[in-house]
Design a protein around this motif. Structure first.
Motif, short mmCIF file in Angstrom:
data_model
loop_
_atom_site.label_atom_id
_atom_site.label_comp_id
_atom_site.label_asym_id
_atom_site.label_seq_id
_atom_site.Cartn_x
_atom_site.Cartn_y
_atom_site.Cartn_z
N LYS A 16 0.85 -1.20 0.00
CA LYS A 16 0.00 0.00 0.00
C LYS A 16 0.88 1.25 0.00
CE LYS A 16 -3.99 2.05 2.38
NZ LYS A 16 -4.87 1.97 1.20
N TYR A 60 0.52 5.02 -4.69
CA TYR A 60 0.33 4.44 -6.02
C TYR A 60 -0.57 3.20 -5.99
CZ TYR A 60 3.59 7.47 -8.48
OH TYR A 60 4.18 8.56 -9.08
N SER A 61 -1.03 2.78 -4.82
CA SER A 61 -1.92 1.62 -4.76
C SER A 61 -3.32 2.00 -5.24
CB SER A 61 -2.01 1.09 -3.32
OG SER A 61 -0.74 0.77 -2.82
N PRO A 62 -3.96 1.16 -6.03
CA PRO A 62 -5.34 1.44 -6.47
C PRO A 62 -6.31 1.58 -5.30
CG PRO A 62 -4.38 -0.34 -7.77
CD PRO A 62 -3.44 -0.09 -6.64
N SER A 63 -5.98 0.90 -4.18
CA SER A 63 -6.88 0.94 -3.01
C SER A 63 -6.73 2.22 -2.20
CB SER A 63 -6.61 -0.26 -2.10
OG SER A 63 -5.26 -0.26 -1.66
N THR A 64 -5.72 3.03 -2.51
CA THR A 64 -5.56 4.31 -1.82
C THR A 64 -6.43 5.33 -2.54
OG1 THR A 64 -3.28 3.72 -1.25
CG2 THR A 64 -3.91 6.03 -1.00
N ARG A 65 -7.61 5.56 -2.01
CA ARG A 65 -8.62 6.38 -2.69
C ARG A 65 -9.08 7.53 -1.79
NH1 ARG A 65 -10.66 3.57 -6.98
NH2 ARG A 65 -12.61 4.74 -7.00
N GLY A 112 -12.10 8.64 -6.12
CA GLY A 112 -11.25 7.94 -7.07
C GLY A 112 -9.90 7.70 -6.45
N PRO A 113 -8.97 7.12 -7.21
CA PRO A 113 -7.62 6.90 -6.68
C PRO A 113 -6.92 8.24 -6.42
CG PRO A 113 -7.70 6.39 -9.01
CD PRO A 113 -9.12 6.61 -8.58
N PRO A 167 -4.35 9.70 -9.96
CA PRO A 167 -5.16 9.25 -11.11
C PRO A 167 -4.32 8.54 -12.16
CG PRO A 167 -4.86 11.64 -11.11
CD PRO A 167 -4.28 11.15 -9.83
N ASN A 215 -6.14 15.59 -3.49
CA ASN A 215 -6.69 14.25 -3.25
C ASN A 215 -6.18 13.65 -1.93
OD1 ASN A 215 -8.01 14.46 -5.67
ND2 ASN A 215 -6.63 13.10 -6.81
#
Length: 767
Positions: free
Chosen positions: A109, A112-117, A129-130, A133, A149
């Motif tokens: 994590k 750059y992790s997709p789950s970090t939103r 969103g992420p 982006p 973000n």
């Protein structure tokens, strides 16, 4: 017993060449085996696997990650993170860590992790969103979007440092290497982290800070390489001391060589049995060498005295073998049994330490009680004419023999009793667990601990965290009653001294609920309406670590201020009290996971093992002494000084802020096992003279003349050898060095001071 010794002696010395050939063949095989030994520092060896906390930890480790984590903080030393070079380095670290074998890729994590939103409240409800982006470019516009973000995601203090100077990359490690299926080698992981991440990406204005169990063990293993240097220094010091004692090159080299053979055999046997060396047991070969030399000195001392009385080298070797086989064998057997008692402690690293030490001492029985006298029988030992003593001159032995008179003995015993009472009183304040910040195995100035302090200082969350597992029926998170229990538990723990912060599904659900109501803080509550509650938790994925797939397990994560023993004990005790008050038939609060959960289980295992271990050690040593001397009085005079010194050692630990830990707990057993040798050698001669009708003082004087020099020289030599550990890069080795130096010296002093004082009252003088 005497007939058995006769058979062994006759067989050995009549067939000396054959016996030596057998030793040579065994040495060749074990040298090869020793060359194959490897360092082994698996995570599970450091934890009590059968402890209730660890059973919980192992059960839910796959869902919520374990305590074997890696935290990498990437920092910009010249400003904040919002520049192209930083994001290039951060992405490189994330990708490199992702592809290291043994890293659980699902648990990696970072920004750059997709789950970090991020999620934000807009007019139509929620948008998100992420954080980074898909079309991100590290130009001023793109960096401004990412900064916004980050603030919307609420990850400042966790993924991003409070002052925006660093960003974190987190990961969990698996138990096995996915490529080989073998147990994950943490030392290889540590090397990869150092070379492939720090070595590759730390440059210019980018600094890399890595912490986690695997990295800590790697740094400890690196520091343990210094043990080789300390070993070499110890060999030199010991050689000089032995030469000063015997003034013979051949009699100096033989016990040194035999002790080194014992070390090689020990390593070879460990490799043959499938064991490796971990950073703690790597210290044991030095102890084996030291013990071997101490028994070797007794042997050459006996040979020298017999040669000076007119015996040939071979005759002196045979007679010394007969004289020392029983006391030396009992002393070494006491050492072995004392070490084996460590097997009662349910921690892998201590059990392997017990096996390593026991094998080493068993090898000494062969090399220093059998091989050494055989080798001595082949050399010419120069006869040293004894000096004609002036009957009117008072020697050191004459002065020391007065310790066995009742008048002097009374003073000695009173002082001993006062020291014991003081030691016992202050030893009650000895703490279980670590007493200092940072990784306890390393000094505070080490790179690892400096990295730990930086991460703790710049991020809002602590690296010392513990998860309390909440078990409930499936879909319990949709019921207000269950969530309210979790929320109440979390509130109670957040208001406990030592807890920095806490997070759970309940606390996140309250934040989401407020978000559905325009972010109004008044709505930051758990809704009693089931549909609204479901809406609040629907956006929390199981990958968050706050719930499992069917919502039957929901951890409460407690971030602690530190991992000191007092903090852990206070928090764990509060968890137990609050859990007992809140638990129902369906909702259970179970300790514990996370790094502090492992520490809590380890501390409790050490505390539970302390008393049984001491009982086993003293029980075994007492039994062996009784079998050897067949006398209750003889057993008492050997055991009582040992017990007093053990108590004083615990007082020393309290005074120096050394906690009772996995590394210091075995030292007490090691000190007792080795310390008993002094008393056994002195009493073995003394008891013979007492049976022959000598007065106590006369018997003690003759024992000092026979064994006193060897006992004093071995005590001092052992103490000097381990005192070199004071300069080690490893904090736990420094602590062990302090305690072993104390126990070697004070056990020796007690053997020549307290032992005869007790004997003066237990053996009445014959008229």
């Amino acid at each position: 017993m005497e007939s058995l010794i006769n058979v062994i002696e006759a067989t050995m010395f009549r067939k000396r060449i054959m016996v030596l050939v057998a030793f040579v063949l065994a040495s060749i095989f074990l040298v090869f085996q020793a060359s194959q030994i490897k360092l082994d520092a698996a995570f599970e060896k450091h934890i009590p696997l059968n402890h209730a906390y660890m059973k919980t930890y192992l059960e839910y480790r796959e869902n919520f990650g374990g305590a074997n984590n890696v935290l990498i903080s990437v920092c910009d030393t010249e400003g904040d993170i919002f520049n192209e070079s930083f994001f290039s380095a951060l992405k490189g670290v994330h990708d490199q860590l992702f592809f290291i074998p043994g890293v659980d890729r699902i648990q990696v994590k970072s920004l750059y992790s997709p789950s970090t939103r991020f999620v934000e409240i807009v007019e139509d409800g929620f948008a998100g969103g992420p954080v980074i982006p898909a079309n991100f470019q590290p130009d001023p516009q793109g960096l401004a979007v990412v900064k916004a973000n980050i603030e919307k995601a609420g990850i400042v203090g966790s993924i991003v440092a409070d002052d925006y100077s660093c960003a974190m990359v987190k990961a969990s490690l698996m138990d096995t290497d996915p490529q080989t299926g073998a147990r994950l080698d943490t030392l290889v992981i540590a090397e990869q982290l150092e070379q492939q991440i720090r070595g590759k990406f730390e440059k210019d204005n980018i600094s890399i800070h890595i912490i986690g169990f695997s990295k800590m063990v790697g740094d400890v293993a690196e520091g343990a390489k210094g043990v080789v240097a300390f070993f070499a220094i110890a060999i030199v010091i010991t050689t000089l001391m032995v030469f000063w004692f015997c003034r013979s090159i051949s009699l100096t080299l033989l016990p040194i060589a035999c002790s080194l053979v014992a070390v090689v055999w020990q390593l070879g046997m460990l490799s043959t049995l499938g064991f490796g060396l971990d950073p703690m047991s790597i210290l044991v070969p030095f102890l084996v060498f030291a013990i071997g030399v101490s028994h070797g000195v007794q042997m050459i001392n006996s040979v020298s005295k017999l040669v000076s009385k007119g015996a040939t080298s071979k005759e002196a070797a045979q007679m010394s073998f007969r004289l020392l086989l029983i006391p030396g064998g009992i002393a070494l057997l006491s050492d072995t049994v004392g070490f084996l008692t460590l097997l009662s402690i349910d921690i892998g690293i201590i059990r392997e330490l017990a096996i390593t030490a026991s094998l080493g001492v068993a090898m000494i029985i062969l090399t220093n009680l059998i091989l050494l006298p055989l080798l001595v029988s082949f050399i010419h030992v120069a006869k040293v004419e004894p000096k004609i003593a002036d009957k009117n001159k008072v020697t050191v032995w004459d002065v020391m023999s007065s310790f066995a008179t009742k008048r002097i003995a009374t003073v000695i015993l009173v002082i001993t009793a006062v020291l014991y009472v003081a030691g016992y009183y202050y030893s009650q304040d000895m703490k279980i667990g670590e007493l200092h910040a940072g990784a306890p195995s390393l000094h505070e100035t080490s790179r690892y601990n400096q990295d730990t302090f930086l991460i703790t200082d710049r991020y809002a969350i602590s690296v010392d965290y513990m998860s309390v597992i909440v078990e409930s029926p499936a879909d319990s998170c949709t019921f207000y009653e269950t969530m309210d229990l979790i929320d109440t538990f979390q509130w109670q723990m957040e208001n406990t001294a030592g807890v920095q912060s806490a997070i759970s599904l309940a606390s996140v659900a309250k934040i989401v609920n407020a978000g559905y109501n325009e972010g109004n803080a008044r709505w930051r509550v758990l809704s009693r309406n089931q549909q609204t509650l479901v809406q609040s938790i629907a956006r929390v994925p199981s990958t968050s670590g706050l719930l499992n797939s069917d919502c039957s397990v929901m951890p409460v994560i407690l971030f602690l201020e530190d991992h000191k023993a007092e903090t852990i004990n206070r928090v764990v005790d509060k968890v137990k009290v609050v859990a007992q008050a809140l638990e129902t038939d369906e909702v259970k609060f179970k300790l514990a996971s996370g790094p502090v959960g492992v520490m809590a289980a380890t501390n409790e295992a050490v505390a539970e093992a302390q008393t049984p271990m001491m009982l086993y050690v003293y029980g075994a040593v007492t039994l062996l002494c009784f079998i050897s001397f067949r006398s209750v009085r003889a057993t008492i005079v050997v055991i009582v000084p040992l017990y007093v010194v053990s108590t004083l050692a615990q007082w020393l630990m309290t005074a120096l802020d050394i906690g009772l830990t996995v590394s210091t707990l075995p030292v007490i057993a090691l000190g007792v096992g080795i310390g008993v040798d002094y008393g056994i050698y002195i009493l073995s001669t003394m008891s013979i003279k007492l049976r022959e009708g000598y007065q106590v003082q006369e018997a003690y004087l003759l024992a000092l003349k026979e064994r006193g020099s060897a006992v004093l020289i071995t005590g001092v030599t052992l103490a000097i050898g381990v005192s070199t550990w004071f300069w080690s890069d490893l904090k736990f080795q420094v602590d062990m060095g302090i305690l072993l130096t104390f126990m070697f010296l004070v056990n020796m002093i007690a053997a020549v001071l307290v032992l005869p004082a007790i004997a003066a009252f237990l053996w009445p003088n014959k008229k």
